[in-house]
Design a protein around this motif. Structure first.
Motif, mmCIF file in Angstrom:
data_model
loop_
_atom_site.group_PDB
_atom_site.id
_atom_site.type_symbol
_atom_site.label_atom_id
_atom_site.label_comp_id
_atom_site.label_asym_id
_atom_site.label_seq_id
_atom_site.Cartn_x
_atom_site.Cartn_y
_atom_site.Cartn_z
ATOM 1 N N SER A 146 -6.712 0.018 -28.865
ATOM 2 C CA SER A 146 -6.588 0.817 -27.653
ATOM 3 C C SER A 146 -6.560 2.320 -27.905
ATOM 4 O O SER A 146 -6.526 3.092 -26.975
ATOM 5 C CB SER A 146 -5.350 0.396 -26.872
ATOM 6 N N ALA A 147 -6.573 2.733 -29.177
ATOM 7 C CA ALA A 147 -6.648 4.180 -29.411
ATOM 8 C C ALA A 147 -8.024 4.705 -29.023
ATOM 9 O O ALA A 147 -8.204 5.861 -28.725
ATOM 10 C CB ALA A 147 -6.371 4.507 -30.873
ATOM 11 N N ARG A 168 -0.863 -3.549 -24.746
ATOM 12 C CA ARG A 168 -1.407 -3.547 -26.099
ATOM 13 C C ARG A 168 -2.233 -4.809 -26.315
ATOM 14 O O ARG A 168 -3.300 -4.777 -26.912
ATOM 15 C CB ARG A 168 -0.262 -3.527 -27.114
ATOM 16 N N GLU A 170 8.722 2.696 -29.936
ATOM 17 C CA GLU A 170 7.363 2.385 -30.354
ATOM 18 C C GLU A 170 7.018 3.014 -31.691
ATOM 19 O O GLU A 170 6.357 2.413 -32.512
ATOM 20 C CB GLU A 170 6.360 2.911 -29.318
ATOM 21 N N ILE A 171 7.423 4.265 -31.884
ATOM 22 C CA ILE A 171 6.885 4.947 -33.071
ATOM 23 C C ILE A 171 7.885 5.716 -33.920
ATOM 24 O O ILE A 171 7.499 6.311 -34.906
ATOM 25 C CB ILE A 171 5.730 5.906 -32.701
ATOM 26 N N ALA A 178 0.378 4.254 -23.521
ATOM 27 C CA ALA A 178 0.326 3.387 -24.707
ATOM 28 C C ALA A 178 -0.755 3.861 -25.665
ATOM 29 O O ALA A 178 -0.574 3.825 -26.889
ATOM 30 C CB ALA A 178 0.071 1.940 -24.277
ATOM 31 N N GLN A 179 -1.874 4.331 -25.121
ATOM 32 C CA GLN A 179 -2.972 4.808 -25.973
ATOM 33 C C GLN A 179 -2.565 6.062 -26.741
ATOM 34 O O GLN A 179 -2.879 6.216 -27.919
ATOM 35 C CB GLN A 179 -4.206 5.103 -25.121
ATOM 36 N N ASP A 219 -0.228 5.120 -29.494
ATOM 37 C CA ASP A 219 -1.009 4.549 -30.597
ATOM 38 C C ASP A 219 -1.641 5.656 -31.427
ATOM 39 O O ASP A 219 -1.660 5.600 -32.656
ATOM 40 C CB ASP A 219 -2.129 3.642 -30.066
ATOM 41 N N LEU A 220 -2.145 6.665 -30.716
ATOM 42 C CA LEU A 220 -2.801 7.776 -31.409
ATOM 43 C C LEU A 220 -1.801 8.528 -32.293
ATOM 44 O O LEU A 220 -2.083 8.830 -33.453
ATOM 45 C CB LEU A 220 -3.437 8.725 -30.383
ATOM 46 N N GLN A 239 0.911 7.423 -33.559
ATOM 47 C CA GLN A 239 1.259 6.528 -34.657
ATOM 48 C C GLN A 239 0.189 6.564 -35.750
ATOM 49 O O GLN A 239 0.487 6.664 -36.936
ATOM 50 C CB GLN A 239 1.432 5.105 -34.091
ATOM 51 N N GLU A 240 -1.058 6.501 -35.297
ATOM 52 C CA GLU A 240 -2.185 6.508 -36.238
ATOM 53 C C GLU A 240 -2.228 7.829 -37.027
ATOM 54 O O GLU A 240 -2.441 7.841 -38.238
ATOM 55 C CB GLU A 240 -3.470 6.326 -35.423
#
Ligand SMILES: Nc1ncnc2c1ncn2[C@@H]1O[C@H](COP(=O)(O)OP(=O)(O)OP(=O)(O)O)[C@@H](O)[C@H]1O
Ligand SMILES: [Mg+2]
Length: 295
Positions: free
Chosen positions: A280-281, A274, A225-226, A196-197, A200-201, A203-204
């Motif tokens: 969480s990144a 999440r 998710e992305i 998940a982290q 997130d990364l 995605q960011e």
């Protein structure tokens, strides 16, 4: 065949990858079309052996020697099929970068991660000084939220956890600021929290750099998710494609429905994770204690 639109980031038409086997020709990928706009995110999903990795390799011209590749792959309007090897090498890394499932096999255990990022960067930026490359390496590690990057840049791969190594690989891939990042099962080897982290990364990074993403996975929950669009592959062929929303709410192909049956539970799990790991990144620095390590 659709005409080329000059503003497409990636336009793949009729991509076919064929192996000669004792039982005759076998298409690992057959007549595949893919489209990605600049900054867009495309998910390629399918079971093991469906041709996902072969697709990503063939986009980059990295298919095995034994394979024959036909069709068209256009990156920012430039045809990559038939391009000379030196030109292709410039495109790889400069314009397109890849991240693979197992970061340990892609990192050299005998060199610090900093040196490896520097070398990757310098290979595509001739004339860059060591000092400048070092600055880029530290910045790249900072961008993927590796804390104390100025110190960590001198560490060896084994001094990082699996999730951190994947961050290092992503940092290396992004150091040349590619327009397209192809990630082949980037989270498969990781446990669900770290997975998940990393998502997130990614995605960011998409948000901040506008890098286009092709995300390959066997797990529909991960692409949902992305990515915006999904291509579902089976036996080398696209069986269904469409926006994530539509694929999840109204899957047309029985195979997509079967893949979806496995999803909700995992999706909930990621959702819960999440919820309990805000921001969480950013994760704690995970230094694996060493016994001296390589000199
Ligand atoms: N050297 C080869 N000779 C013949 N067939 C091959 C060769 N390499 C790969 N293939 C075939 O190509 C097909 C696609 O393989 P690919 O690695 O792209 O699958 P994948 O979807 O990435 O699977 P996984 O989820 O396990 O990574 C497979 O059916 C495989 O058997
Ligand atoms: Mg694969």
């Amino acid at each position: 065949m659709t005409a080329t639109t000059s503003d497409a980031l990636l336009e793949v038409r009729d991509l076919t990858v064929t192996f000669q086997t004792p039982r005759g020709p076998l298409d690992a990928v057959r007549s595949l079309d893919l489209d990605l706009e600049p900054g867009g995110a495309l998910g390629i999903v399918g079971e093991s052996g469906s041709g996902k990795s072969m697709t990503s390799l063939a986009i980059m011209g990295l298919q095995p020697r034994a394979a024959r590749r036909t069709g068209s792959v256009r990156l920012l309007g430039r045809e990559l099929v038939g391009m000379s090897e030196p030109d292709l090498r410039r495109v790889r890394g400069d314009r397109v970068a890849m991240v693979f499932q197992d970061p340990l096999s892609s990192l050299n255990p005998y060199y610090t991660v900093g040196l490896q990022i520097e070398e990757a960067y310098r290979a595509h930026r001739p004339g860059v000084t060591r000092r400048e490359a070092r600055r880029v390496a530290v910045e790249a590690l900072e961008r993927v939220h590796i804390r104390d990057a100025a110190r960590r840049v001198n560490h060896y791969p084994h001094q990082f956890s699996g999730g951190m190594r994947q961050r290092v690989m992503i940092a290396m891939a992004l150091s040349t600021e590619p327009e397209l990042l192809i990630a082949d099962e980037p989270t498969t080897a990781l446990d669900v929290t770290v997975q998940a982290q990393i998502l997130d990364l990614l995605q960011e990074i998409r948000r901040e750099t506008g890098t286009g993403l092709v995300l390959i996975t066997h797990d529909l929950a991960v692409v949902s998710e992305i990515t915006d669009h999904i291509v579902v592959m089976k036996d080398g062929v696209c069986v269904e494609r469409g926006p994530v929303e539509r694929i999840f709410t109204r899957p047309q192909h029985p195979y997509t429905r079967a893949l979806l049956d496995a999803v909700p539970r995992i999706d909930d799990e990621i959702g819960e994770l999440r919820a309990v790991t805000p921001g969480s990144a950013v994760v704690p620095d995970q230094v694996v204690p060493t016994n001296g390590g390589p000199a």
